[in-house]
Design a protein around this motif. Structure first.
Motif, PDB file in Angstrom:
ATOM      1  N   GLY A  90      56.125  -1.526 -33.321  1.00  0.00           N
ATOM      2  CA  GLY A  90      56.313  -1.667 -31.812  1.00  0.00           C
ATOM      3  C   GLY A  90      55.281  -2.241 -31.113  1.00  0.00           C
ATOM      4  N   ALA A  91      54.096  -2.376 -31.696  1.00  0.00           N
ATOM      5  CA  ALA A  91      53.092  -2.855 -30.927  1.00  0.00           C
ATOM      6  C   ALA A  91      52.798  -4.192 -31.013  1.00  0.00           C
ATOM      7  CB  ALA A  91      51.667  -2.225 -31.286  1.00  0.00           C
ATOM      8  N   GLN A  92      53.578  -5.131 -30.385  1.00  0.00           N
ATOM      9  CA  GLN A  92      53.895  -6.521 -30.507  1.00  0.00           C
ATOM     10  C   GLN A  92      52.399  -7.422 -30.120  1.00  0.00           C
ATOM     11  OE1 GLN A  92      56.820  -7.141 -27.963  1.00  0.00           O
ATOM     12  NE2 GLN A  92      58.084  -5.581 -28.723  1.00  0.00           N
ATOM     13  N   PHE A  93      51.939  -6.682 -29.005  1.00  0.00           N
ATOM     14  CA  PHE A  93      50.883  -7.379 -28.319  1.00  0.00           C
ATOM     15  C   PHE A  93      49.615  -7.472 -29.314  1.00  0.00           C
ATOM     16  CE2 PHE A  93      47.091  -7.650 -25.642  1.00  0.00           C
ATOM     17  CZ  PHE A  93      47.161  -9.013 -25.127  1.00  0.00           C
ATOM     18  N   LEU A  94      49.438  -5.990 -29.861  1.00  0.00           N
ATOM     19  CA  LEU A  94      48.544  -5.724 -30.412  1.00  0.00           C
ATOM     20  C   LEU A  94      48.465  -6.535 -32.090  1.00  0.00           C
ATOM     21  CD1 LEU A  94      47.790  -1.986 -30.485  1.00  0.00           C
ATOM     22  CD2 LEU A  94      46.434  -3.965 -29.452  1.00  0.00           C
ATOM     23  N   ALA A  95      49.637  -6.644 -32.262  1.00  0.00           N
ATOM     24  CA  ALA A  95      49.682  -7.426 -33.573  1.00  0.00           C
ATOM     25  C   ALA A  95      49.206  -8.975 -33.401  1.00  0.00           C
ATOM     26  CB  ALA A  95      51.224  -7.414 -34.061  1.00  0.00           C
ATOM     27  N   VAL A  96      49.739  -9.456 -32.235  1.00  0.00           N
ATOM     28  CA  VAL A  96      49.310 -11.002 -32.077  1.00  0.00           C
ATOM     29  C   VAL A  96      47.828 -11.225 -31.873  1.00  0.00           C
ATOM     30  CG1 VAL A  96      49.687 -12.767 -30.493  1.00  0.00           C
ATOM     31  CG2 VAL A  96      51.633 -11.573 -31.342  1.00  0.00           C
ATOM     32  N   GLY A 187      50.146  -4.422 -19.844  1.00  0.00           N
ATOM     33  CA  GLY A 187      49.108  -5.232 -18.941  1.00  0.00           C
ATOM     34  C   GLY A 187      49.361  -4.279 -17.812  1.00  0.00           C
ATOM     35  N   MET A 188      50.351  -3.623 -17.210  1.00  0.00           N
ATOM     36  CA  MET A 188      49.933  -2.481 -16.250  1.00  0.00           C
ATOM     37  C   MET A 188      49.287  -1.562 -16.582  1.00  0.00           C
ATOM     38  SD  MET A 188      51.657  -3.724 -13.533  1.00  0.00           S
ATOM     39  CE  MET A 188      51.812  -2.180 -12.710  1.00  0.00           C
ATOM     40  N   GLU A 189      49.593  -0.847 -17.704  1.00  0.00           N
ATOM     41  CA  GLU A 189      48.741   0.176 -17.998  1.00  0.00           C
ATOM     42  C   GLU A 189      47.459  -0.159 -18.309  1.00  0.00           C
ATOM     43  OE1 GLU A 189      49.952   3.280 -18.774  1.00  0.00           O
ATOM     44  OE2 GLU A 189      48.503   4.137 -19.766  1.00  0.00           O
ATOM     45  N   LEU A 190      47.085  -1.319 -18.661  1.00  0.00           N
ATOM     46  CA  LEU A 190      45.754  -1.749 -19.031  1.00  0.00           C
ATOM     47  C   LEU A 190      44.935  -2.007 -18.051  1.00  0.00           C
ATOM     48  CD1 LEU A 190      43.971  -2.744 -21.265  1.00  0.00           C
ATOM     49  CD2 LEU A 190      44.811  -4.740 -21.392  1.00  0.00           C
ATOM     50  N   PHE A 191      45.319  -2.697 -17.017  1.00  0.00           N
ATOM     51  CA  PHE A 191      44.763  -3.207 -15.749  1.00  0.00           C
ATOM     52  C   PHE A 191      45.091  -2.402 -14.471  1.00  0.00           C
ATOM     53  CE2 PHE A 191      44.890  -7.200 -17.892  1.00  0.00           C
ATOM     54  CZ  PHE A 191      43.457  -7.478 -17.918  1.00  0.00           C
TER      55      PHE A 191
ATOM     56  N   SER B  49      46.019   4.220 -37.289  1.00  0.00           N
ATOM     57  CA  SER B  49      46.784   5.667 -36.743  1.00  0.00           C
ATOM     58  C   SER B  49      46.837   5.795 -35.232  1.00  0.00           C
ATOM     59  CB  SER B  49      45.697   6.694 -37.567  1.00  0.00           C
ATOM     60  OG  SER B  49      44.612   6.206 -37.991  1.00  0.00           O
ATOM     61  N   LEU B  50      45.860   4.872 -34.745  1.00  0.00           N
ATOM     62  CA  LEU B  50      45.877   5.250 -33.061  1.00  0.00           C
ATOM     63  C   LEU B  50      47.484   4.510 -32.712  1.00  0.00           C
ATOM     64  CD1 LEU B  50      42.562   4.228 -31.807  1.00  0.00           C
ATOM     65  CD2 LEU B  50      43.709   6.523 -31.597  1.00  0.00           C
ATOM     66  N   ASN B  58      54.700   8.274 -27.205  1.00  0.00           N
ATOM     67  CA  ASN B  58      55.631   7.565 -26.143  1.00  0.00           C
ATOM     68  C   ASN B  58      54.535   7.223 -25.199  1.00  0.00           C
ATOM     69  OD1 ASN B  58      57.278   5.978 -25.362  1.00  0.00           O
ATOM     70  ND2 ASN B  58      58.659   7.565 -24.522  1.00  0.00           N
ATOM     71  N   ASP B  59      53.469   6.733 -25.477  1.00  0.00           N
ATOM     72  CA  ASP B  59      52.268   6.633 -24.512  1.00  0.00           C
ATOM     73  C   ASP B  59      51.400   5.394 -24.804  1.00  0.00           C
ATOM     74  OD1 ASP B  59      50.699   7.554 -22.288  1.00  0.00           O
ATOM     75  OD2 ASP B  59      49.247   7.792 -23.737  1.00  0.00           O
ATOM     76  N   PHE B  60      50.954   4.603 -23.934  1.00  0.00           N
ATOM     77  CA  PHE B  60      50.200   3.460 -23.988  1.00  0.00           C
ATOM     78  C   PHE B  60      48.762   3.843 -24.442  1.00  0.00           C
ATOM     79  CE2 PHE B  60      53.697   0.804 -22.425  1.00  0.00           C
ATOM     80  CZ  PHE B  60      53.841   0.059 -23.354  1.00  0.00           C
ATOM     81  N   GLY B  61      48.273   5.002 -24.420  1.00  0.00           N
ATOM     82  CA  GLY B  61      46.714   5.234 -24.634  1.00  0.00           C
ATOM     83  C   GLY B  61      46.127   4.797 -25.825  1.00  0.00           C
ATOM     84  N   GLY B  62      47.020   5.097 -27.236  1.00  0.00           N
ATOM     85  CA  GLY B  62      46.466   4.724 -28.300  1.00  0.00           C
ATOM     86  C   GLY B  62      46.257   3.178 -28.281  1.00  0.00           C
ATOM     87  N   GLN B  63      47.291   2.511 -27.965  1.00  0.00           N
ATOM     88  CA  GLN B  63      47.098   0.962 -28.116  1.00  0.00           C
ATOM     89  C   GLN B  63      46.114   0.507 -27.064  1.00  0.00           C
ATOM     90  OE1 GLN B  63      50.704  -1.035 -27.751  1.00  0.00           O
ATOM     91  NE2 GLN B  63      51.978   0.485 -28.860  1.00  0.00           N
TER      92      GLN B  63
END
Lengths: 256, 149
Positions: A90-96, A187-191, B49-50, B58-63
């Motif tokens: 489910g990490a689509q952005f990271l995959a790309v 992006g909200m989380e990132l920025f 693993s992250l 269910n948190d964006f921290g790892g990403q």
């Protein structure tokens, strides 16, 4: 698991017994995969299995092939597998992002291999590795310890009962990490929370760029553009080094 | 075992295996470019693993951490390739053992074992060029070039 690690000792580095090593590695992979718990649905399970097997096999091929060109290609396959695994979880952005960023990295590495390395892989430093047995043992011990720890933790989980560990329900997941507008929330989380870290990362990228340019420029100023050929005698070695027989590895057929 | 935990477990194991293979490669290979690839592979294992933990909690921290790992990896690639170019210009080959004078003083030097050609391997061959012009009249003891290139 530990026994699988011991089996994997054999294949690294040497010229002989590579096929035996490959067979043993594949057997170890299969045994390890059979110990892993099943996912819920068979579609996810099969996709995950295919991606994981491709990734691991490509990784093993990356470190064990002799020709550096093949190493680079297999590393590209590893990256594709990892990107697929990201996509599956489910990490689509990271995959790309992985594919986009590392495609450039792989291309540059490929270029370097084409420019610098011996294509046939028959230089002695491609054929003989450092302490192959020791390093394989170290790596596989780490893998064994990690997987044993992970396995033991998760096998005691049902006994610990579900109060202490909160598994996110699909509804929660759909609002969080797996939300339909993934990139927006990402992006909200990132920025939002990580804005300062982003700025620092930008500065670090700039510093790395300047640093790399400075290293190469300094080297060319010191050396001129002169290019030292392999059989030229090293001038600045200390005495003890020059008394021993020259440990420099030799290309089997040095280029004229 | 619930499906989410099984997913986390599997991803962690795959990440650990990637990390271990990268470690083996970094420790045992001597080609600098391949060592660089192996280091990148260790980073991949960690980021796998992250991401799995990020899904689990269910948190964006790892990403976020993985994003930063990718940025750091790009920096690292730039510096590493600059260093590889520098070292290659100094010695003309990519062997790490070439730089063993940097080892600690009480360590014995690493010696290459003499290695014969493996049976399946052809010796490196050079193309045969058509001779052109007249062969120069050089006494044979002065010839320091290869007659056939």
């Amino acid at each position: 698991m530990a026994a699988l690690g011991m089996w994997l000792l054999l294949p690294r580095g040497g010229a002989r017994g590579r096929s035996v090593g490959a067979v043993l590695a594949v057997m170890a992979l299969g045994l390890g995969a059979s110990r892993m718990p099943r996912l819920g649905d068979w579609v996810g399970q099969s996709v995950f299995s295919i991606l994981a097997v491709v990734t691991v096999i490509a990784a093993a091929a990356t470190v064990s092939f002799r020709k550096p060109v093949y190493c680079a290609i297999w590393f590209g396959l590893t990256l594709l597998g990892v990107a697929g695994l990201f996509l599956l979880i489910g990490a689509q952005f990271l995959a790309v992002a992985t594919i986009v960023v590392y495609a450039g990295a792989i291309l540059v590495t490929f270029l370097f291999v084409l420019m610098l390395a011996n294509q046939e892989g028959n230089t002695i430093y491609d054929r003989v590795s450092w302490e192959a047995i020791l390093s394989a043992a170290a790596g596989m011990v780490i893998v064994g310890v990690l997987s044993l720890t992970i396995g033991s933790v998760f096998s005691t989980l049902p006994a610990m009962d579900a109060r202490q560990i909160s598994v996110s329900s699909p509804e929660q997941l759909a609002q969080g990490v797996l939300s339909p507008n993934h990139v927006a929330s990402f992006g909200m989380e990132l920025f939002g929370r990580h804005l300062i870290a982003i700025e620092v990362a930008g500065v670090l990228l700039l510093a790395a760029l300047v640093g790399a340019a400075a290293i190469v420029a300094h080297n060319q100023r010191v050396q001129g553009l002169g290019f030292r050929i392999q059989d030229s005698s090293p001038t600045s070695l200390p005495k003890s080094e020059s008394q021993t027989p020259n440990p420099k590895s030799q290309v089997l057929n040095p280029e004229p | 075992m619930p499906a989410e935990i099984a997913l986390l477990n599997n991803y962690l194991i795959v990440g650990a295996v990637l990390f271990g293979i990268g470690l083996i490669g970094f420790l045992s290979r001597r080609n600098m470019i391949v060592m660089f690839l192996a280091a990148e592979m260790m980073l991949q294992g960690v980021s796998l693993s992250l991401v799995a933990w990020s899904r689990f909690h269910n948190d964006f921290g790892g990403q976020m951490l993985v994003i930063f790992i990718i940025a750091i990896a790009a920096c690292e690639a730039a510096v590493v390739l600059a260093l590889v170019i520098t070292l290659f210009q100094r010695r003309g080959q990519l062997d790490v053992a070439d730089w063993q004078t940097l080892r600690e003083s009480d360590q014995p030097p690493f010696q290459d074992k003499p290695l014969s050609q493996t049976p399946g391997e052809q010796p490196e061959s050079w193309p045969r060029l058509t001779p052109a012009g007249i062969a120069p009249d050089v006494p044979p003891e002065k010839i320091d070039y290869r007659p056939k290139v």
